[in-house]
Scaffold this motif. Structure first.
Motif, PDB file in Angstrom:
ATOM      1  N   ILE A 218      50.319  51.739  36.914  1.00 47.81           N
ATOM      2  CA  ILE A 218      51.663  52.279  36.633  1.00 47.81           C
ATOM      3  C   ILE A 218      52.289  51.426  35.538  1.00 47.81           C
ATOM      4  CG2 ILE A 218      53.940  52.844  37.576  1.00 47.81           C
ATOM      5  CD1 ILE A 218      52.691  52.816  40.377  1.00 47.81           C
ATOM      6  N   GLU A 219      52.588  52.025  34.377  1.00 45.78           N
ATOM      7  CA  GLU A 219      53.284  51.286  33.310  1.00 45.78           C
ATOM      8  C   GLU A 219      54.759  51.200  33.728  1.00 45.78           C
ATOM      9  OE1 GLU A 219      50.925  54.106  30.267  1.00 45.78           O
ATOM     10  OE2 GLU A 219      52.846  53.339  29.544  1.00 45.78           O
ATOM     11  N   GLN A 220      55.258  49.973  33.777  1.00 45.96           N
ATOM     12  CA  GLN A 220      56.633  49.804  34.275  1.00 45.96           C
ATOM     13  C   GLN A 220      57.549  49.338  33.146  1.00 45.96           C
ATOM     14  OE1 GLN A 220      56.736  47.608  38.046  1.00 45.96           O
ATOM     15  NE2 GLN A 220      54.504  47.789  38.062  1.00 45.96           N
ATOM     16  N   TYR A 221      58.615  50.118  32.907  1.00 49.47           N
ATOM     17  CA  TYR A 221      59.532  49.800  31.809  1.00 49.47           C
ATOM     18  C   TYR A 221      60.963  49.669  32.323  1.00 49.47           C
ATOM     19  CZ  TYR A 221      55.648  51.366  28.922  1.00 49.47           C
ATOM     20  OH  TYR A 221      54.405  51.514  28.349  1.00 49.47           O
ATOM     21  N   VAL A 222      61.753  48.926  31.515  1.00 52.59           N
ATOM     22  CA  VAL A 222      63.198  48.905  31.755  1.00 52.59           C
ATOM     23  C   VAL A 222      63.869  49.337  30.448  1.00 52.59           C
ATOM     24  CG1 VAL A 222      63.305  46.410  31.253  1.00 52.59           C
ATOM     25  CG2 VAL A 222      65.206  47.532  32.428  1.00 52.59           C
ATOM     26  N   VAL A 223      64.829  50.257  30.582  1.00 51.77           N
ATOM     27  CA  VAL A 223      65.525  50.771  29.384  1.00 51.77           C
ATOM     28  C   VAL A 223      67.007  50.475  29.561  1.00 51.77           C
ATOM     29  CG1 VAL A 223      66.085  52.856  28.065  1.00 51.77           C
ATOM     30  CG2 VAL A 223      63.816  52.605  29.104  1.00 51.77           C
ATOM     31  N   GLU A 224      67.554  49.753  28.599  1.00 48.82           N
ATOM     32  CA  GLU A 224      68.970  49.398  28.700  1.00 48.82           C
ATOM     33  C   GLU A 224      69.811  50.488  28.026  1.00 48.82           C
ATOM     34  OE1 GLU A 224      69.535  44.977  28.929  1.00 48.82           O
ATOM     35  OE2 GLU A 224      71.188  45.537  27.571  1.00 48.82           O
ATOM     36  N   VAL A 225      70.553  51.220  28.835  1.00 44.46           N
ATOM     37  CA  VAL A 225      71.431  52.259  28.271  1.00 44.46           C
ATOM     38  C   VAL A 225      72.732  52.269  29.051  1.00 44.46           C
ATOM     39  CG1 VAL A 225      69.813  53.971  27.361  1.00 44.46           C
ATOM     40  CG2 VAL A 225      70.313  53.957  29.800  1.00 44.46           C
ATOM     41  N   ARG A 226      73.794  52.800  28.405  1.00 42.86           N
ATOM     42  CA  ARG A 226      75.047  52.976  29.150  1.00 42.86           C
ATOM     43  C   ARG A 226      74.804  53.933  30.303  1.00 42.86           C
ATOM     44  NH1 ARG A 226      80.142  53.496  25.871  1.00 42.86           N
ATOM     45  NH2 ARG A 226      80.397  55.348  27.118  1.00 42.86           N
ATOM     46  N   ASP A 227      75.495  53.702  31.411  1.00 44.37           N
ATOM     47  CA  ASP A 227      75.306  54.582  32.576  1.00 44.37           C
ATOM     48  C   ASP A 227      75.443  56.043  32.188  1.00 44.37           C
ATOM     49  OD1 ASP A 227      76.624  52.456  35.256  1.00 44.37           O
ATOM     50  OD2 ASP A 227      74.701  52.523  34.189  1.00 44.37           O
ATOM     51  N   SER A 228      76.426  56.340  31.331  1.00 48.68           N
ATOM     52  CA  SER A 228      76.705  57.761  31.020  1.00 48.68           C
ATOM     53  C   SER A 228      75.603  58.409  30.190  1.00 48.68           C
ATOM     54  CB  SER A 228      78.028  57.854  30.251  1.00 48.68           C
ATOM     55  OG  SER A 228      77.892  57.046  29.083  1.00 48.68           O
ATOM     56  N   VAL A 229      74.651  57.624  29.730  1.00 49.86           N
ATOM     57  CA  VAL A 229      73.602  58.169  28.841  1.00 49.86           C
ATOM     58  C   VAL A 229      72.302  58.393  29.593  1.00 49.86           C
ATOM     59  CG1 VAL A 229      72.251  57.615  26.764  1.00 49.86           C
ATOM     60  CG2 VAL A 229      74.654  57.006  26.871  1.00 49.86           C
ATOM     61  N   ARG A 230      72.251  58.031  30.879  1.00 43.90           N
ATOM     62  CA  ARG A 230      70.985  58.041  31.620  1.00 43.90           C
ATOM     63  C   ARG A 230      70.368  59.433  31.717  1.00 43.90           C
ATOM     64  NH1 ARG A 230      72.829  54.621  36.867  1.00 43.90           N
ATOM     65  NH2 ARG A 230      74.694  55.850  36.491  1.00 43.90           N
ATOM     66  N   THR A 231      71.182  60.433  31.950  1.00 47.02           N
ATOM     67  CA  THR A 231      70.608  61.787  32.068  1.00 47.02           C
ATOM     68  C   THR A 231      70.016  62.211  30.733  1.00 47.02           C
ATOM     69  OG1 THR A 231      72.225  62.348  33.760  1.00 47.02           O
ATOM     70  CG2 THR A 231      71.099  64.184  32.691  1.00 47.02           C
ATOM     71  N   GLU A 232      70.761  61.951  29.678  1.00 50.32           N
ATOM     72  CA  GLU A 232      70.249  62.260  28.326  1.00 50.32           C
ATOM     73  C   GLU A 232      68.945  61.507  28.086  1.00 50.32           C
ATOM     74  OE1 GLU A 232      71.208  64.272  25.948  1.00 50.32           O
ATOM     75  OE2 GLU A 232      69.898  63.511  24.385  1.00 50.32           O
ATOM     76  N   ALA A 233      68.898  60.266  28.557  1.00 45.92           N
ATOM     77  CA  ALA A 233      67.693  59.447  28.350  1.00 45.92           C
ATOM     78  C   ALA A 233      66.506  60.060  29.085  1.00 45.92           C
ATOM     79  CB  ALA A 233      67.956  58.020  28.844  1.00 45.92           C
TER      80      ALA A 233
END
Ligand SMILES: Nc1ncnc2c1ncn2[C@@H]1O[C@H](COP(=O)(O)OP(=O)(O)OP(=O)(O)O)[C@@H](O)[C@H]1O
Ligand SMILES: [Mg+2]
Length: 527
Positions: A218-233
């Motif tokens: 399992i490739e495990q990543y962390v993506v730093e985004v504003r909470d409000s952008v998570r769905t778009e992400a």
């Protein structure tokens, strides 16, 4: 790779046949190590990573040891969730397929108890249950454990957590003789190991230790985004990687509904599952997800443990799990049975500490990953369109298309430009599009055709800190000529719609955001 074959594990012919039917060529390490002591009736603690075949590790020996002629409950298997009870039942029925008359009955809340009473009356050999409903049957006397020989705790660390432990003790008290006790999970803290030993008699402990607690593929990543952008992400990662099925975990029930709705409003087939749904609704959602009728299931941790669905290629932690062990189980919904998978956890600067705790627990570092830009998504969409082009060209029969292109007589454009225009036309993002959040989550408006009328949709009211009056101001403000507004507005209790020419979208957005005293940047939906 394991050394032994199933045939060398002293399994009966009907079971060997069933395993072949299931496509199991060789035992996984946890099966190879657990089946022999289980066949010797020993107590066993089995720990192995997610997706490595723990169900069959306990399922194969218990089915083999079931005496079909005794129409009494000889084994009970306890699971933390209804979906898991249903799934384990299915796996046991497959393992026992060539054993005529084996009767495995699932008992769980939310399903009619009379149906379960009827099934138990027909003489169940194995019961797979959730604790609440199992105790219910024991109290009513519709299930008896006089012939019980073994009990299995699947997701044992969860079953011995505060929430379930009393139930488990109650269930064990109905057994009239000491039973073989079997405990399995991917996670077992030292504390839980101590508690387990209270219920077991000198257990054989099988731990398929790996350096890391999570499955290696399992490739495990962390993506730093504003909470409000998570769905778009999530949408951008879905588009860029073209995942078949994805599972999104939220920490609250309400959020599962909200995120699933936001995904649907962006044109993705999504639904949600949480403990507030009725059993029928949960069964329906799980059925849609397993069949691929929906691509993205948004759930609370009710979907985190044990669920085995082949095509889940990605797990998103919309919220970071409070309990690091749940991180292991959540991402373990992908990368199963040797397949690869991707796990993406959204984070912000303020959540760094939570993330570190998880990395310590899983003894692994999450790889930082950037949010793909809309240009990246567009590029991958275009690349996707080019896939398979050679086959189409090789197949030929292009005459009608060539005629069409040749009949396009506007010689201002080269053939390459015409091909590019056709490709652009084919890959234009769908009309319904949300304000794409910029790289840092700042809203930026799409460039709409100047004169095309655009219908902007605003959620109004206190929660959104957007009021119809602001909107009236915004569509009048910049024109400076009283009464000469740049568009019109429909006002409803919770929503307002502003119809304006595309060239003014950004202007209205800027005014609305500039005048805001608090609250997040407005993201508007183009209705
Ligand atoms: N020997 C085998 N060969 C091939 N596939 C197998 C074998 N054993 C199990 N599987 C398959 O591997 C998948 C994962 O199995 P299972 O659900 O039992 O994993 P698990 O270890 O219980 O995972 P979790 O910790 O998430 O509950 C299932 O699809 C199962 O059918
Ligand atoms: Mg399991």
């Amino acid at each position: 790779m394991t050394d032994l074959t199933f045939a060398e594990l002293n399994l009966s012919q009907p079971i060997l046949q069933a395993l072949t039917d299931m496509g199991f060529e060789e035992p996984t390490p946890v099966q190879e190590k657990c089946i022999p002591p289980l066949l010797q009736q020993k107590d066993v603690v089995g720990q192995a990573q997610t997706g490595t075949g723990k169900t069959a590790a306990f399922g194969i020996p218990l089915v083999q040891q079931t005496d079909i002629s005794i129409k009494e409950v000889q084994t009970i298997i306890m699971c933390p969730t209804r979906e898991l009870a249903i799934q384990v039942t299915g796996e046991l029925i497959k393992i026992g397929k060539h054993l005529d008359g084996l009767h495995v009955v699932p008992v769980y809340g939310g399903q009619s108890i009379s149906r379960q009473i009827k099934a138990l009356k027909r003489g169940a050999h194995v019961v797979v249950g959730t604790p609440g409903r199992t105790i219910d049957h024991l109290r009513r006397g519709t299930m008896k454990l006089d012939h019980l020989q073994r009990v299995v705790f699947d997701e044992a660390d969860e079953m011995l957590n505060m929430g379930f432990r009393d139930d488990m003790e109650q269930i064990l008290s109905y057994a009239s003789q000491p039973v073989q006790t079997i405990m399995f999970s991917a996670t077992m803290s030292k504390g839980i190991r101590k508690i387990m030993n209270r219920y077991m008699d000198n257990p054989e402990t099988v731990a398929i230790e790996r350096k890391k607690m999570t499955a290696p593929n399992i490739e495990q990543y962390v993506v730093e985004v504003r909470d409000s952008v998570r769905t778009e992400a999530i949408c951008r990662f879905m588009d860029i990687n073209d995942f078949k099925l994805a599972l999104v975990f939220c920490n609250t029930k309400r959020k599962t509904e909200k995120v699933s709705r936001e995904l649907r409003s962006r044109g993705y087939s999504s639904d949600f599952i949480n403990g507030d749904l009725s059993q029928n609704q949960r069964d329906r959602v799980m059925g849609k997800f397993r069949s691929g009728a929906i691509d993205i299931l948004v759930g609370t941790d009710v979907a985190a443990r044990g669920l085995d669905i082949d095509d889940i290629e990605a797990v998103f932690n919309y919220d970071i799990p409070q309990d690091p062990e749940y991180y292991v189980h959540r991402i373990g919904r992908t990368g199963r049975a040797g397949r690869s998978g991707m796990a993406i956890t959204f984070s912000t600067k303020s959540k760094k500490k939570q993330l570190r705790t998880i990395e310590r627990q899983i003894k692994n570092q999450l790889n930082p990953l950037d949010l793909p830009s809309t240009a990246d998504v567009q590029k991958s969409r275009l690349a996707g369109e080019m896939d398979g082009l050679v086959e189409v060209l090789e197949k030929g029969n292009l005459r009608p298309f060539i005629d069409q292109i040749e009949s396009f007589t506007d010689d201002r454009f080269t053939t390459v430009e015409i091909a590019a225009a056709l490709l652009k036309k084919r890959t234009e993002a769908p009309d319904q599009q949300e304000e794409a959040a910029g790289e840092n989550g700042q809203s930026q408006s799409h460039n709409y055709d100047d004169s095309a009328m655009v219908r902007m949709h605003f959620n109004v009211g206190k929660k959104n800190n957007v009021y119809p009056g602001d909107l009236v101001g915004a569509i009048a403000g910049e024109s400076n000529v009283p009464g000469n507004v740049i568009g019109n507005i429909d006002i409803f209790p919770h929503h307002s719609f502003v119809d304006i020419p595309g060239k003014h979208v950004k202007q209205v957005l800027d005014i609305m955001n500039r005048n805001r005293v608090k609250g997040k940047k407005i993201r508007v939906k183009v209705a």
